[in-house]
Scaffold this motif. Structure first.
Motif, PDB file in Angstrom:
ATOM      1  N   TRP A  34       0.787  -1.227   0.000  1.00 15.70           N
ATOM      2  CA  TRP A  34       0.000   0.000   0.000  1.00 15.70           C
ATOM      3  C   TRP A  34       0.816   1.271   0.000  1.00 15.70           C
ATOM      4  O   TRP A  34       0.389   2.275  -0.506  1.00 15.70           O
ATOM      5  N   THR A  35       1.969   1.298   0.624  1.00 20.32           N
ATOM      6  CA  THR A  35       2.798   2.499   0.626  1.00 20.32           C
ATOM      7  C   THR A  35       4.237   2.080   0.409  1.00 20.32           C
ATOM      8  O   THR A  35       4.950   1.785   1.348  1.00 20.32           O
ATOM      9  N   ARG A  78       4.268   5.407  -3.457  1.00 21.85           N
ATOM     10  CA  ARG A  78       3.058   4.949  -4.148  1.00 21.85           C
ATOM     11  C   ARG A  78       2.063   4.535  -3.069  1.00 21.85           C
ATOM     12  O   ARG A  78       2.353   3.682  -2.242  1.00 21.85           O
ATOM     13  N   VAL A  79       0.902   5.167  -3.069  1.00 22.07           N
ATOM     14  CA  VAL A  79      -0.119   4.880  -2.066  1.00 22.07           C
ATOM     15  C   VAL A  79      -1.501   5.180  -2.658  1.00 22.07           C
ATOM     16  O   VAL A  79      -1.640   6.108  -3.453  1.00 22.07           O
ATOM     17  N   ASP A  80      -2.486   4.394  -2.291  1.00 23.68           N
ATOM     18  CA  ASP A  80      -3.858   4.635  -2.741  1.00 23.68           C
ATOM     19  C   ASP A  80      -4.408   5.828  -1.966  1.00 23.68           C
ATOM     20  O   ASP A  80      -4.677   5.740  -0.771  1.00 23.68           O
ATOM     21  N   ARG A  87      -2.569   2.412  -6.736  1.00 16.86           N
ATOM     22  CA  ARG A  87      -1.573   3.218  -6.034  1.00 16.86           C
ATOM     23  C   ARG A  87      -1.289   4.497  -6.822  1.00 16.86           C
ATOM     24  O   ARG A  87      -0.902   4.454  -7.977  1.00 16.86           O
TER      25      ARG A  87
END
Length: 178
Positions: A34-35, A78-80, A87
């Motif tokens: 996720w990150t 990169r994260v949603d 992402r």
């Protein structure tokens, strides 16, 4: 020689260590999904709007006593951000470095973070940020300068913002407490 008390707790402590390692592995794995920071030196995959921010920062560094620009680990993430399970890109100027200037990119208000959502750059001056799930919403929570909360720099102050996909904008509220 092991007494009865030690023998009783030994398997429990081994189980606790195993569970601790398992939970750590799960959290680490989910964090990578996720990150995940991108390798610092590779900006070729950045969207055009974020590459322009890097190019501008590199030029500013070069113009200041012929400095050498670099990206530290975590400058690109990169994260949603909007809950679409894709992402998005984030460029954190806190990860910018210039050999000839210690504080070229950040000040007492913090550093700029540039969020790439819906093919656009949205920037926020902050002293740190995170993304949390709140019900069905993904919320960007940022530690911001105290002047945004009728104070001065050390005054605690945060913003919470959600992405409105229909309007292609961030929505935030200062909320009036009584």
């Amino acid at each position: 020689m092991i007494n009865a008390t030690e023998a009783t707790f030994q398997p429990a402590s081994q189980l606790a260590k195993y569970l601790k390692r398992l939970v750590s592995a799960i959290l680490l794995g989910s964090g990578l999904v996720w990150t995940s920071p991108v390798v610092a030196a590779d900006v070729s995959q950045l969207p055009t709007g974020l590459r322009a921010k890097v190019d501008l920062a590199a030029r500013a560094c070069a113009e200041f006593n012929n400095g050498q620009f670099g990206l530290d680990w975590g400058a690109v993430e990169r994260v949603d951000l909007n809950g679409d399970l894709q992402r998005d890109w984030v460029l954190n100027e806190s990860g910018f470095a210039c050999s000839s200037a210690a504080s070229l990119y950040c000040g007492t208000g913090g550093c700029m973070s540039h969020f790439w959502v819906s093919e656009e750059v949205h920037s926020l001056l902050n002293q740190g940020w995170t993304v949390v799930d709140f019900g069905r919403r993904r919320v960007v929570v940022a530690d911001i300068h105290g002047s945004n909360c009728d104070g001065i720099n050390p005054t605690p102050c945060v913003s919470a913002s959600v992405w409105d996909g229909e309007a292609d904008t961030w929505r935030s509220s200062a909320g009036d407490w009584e």
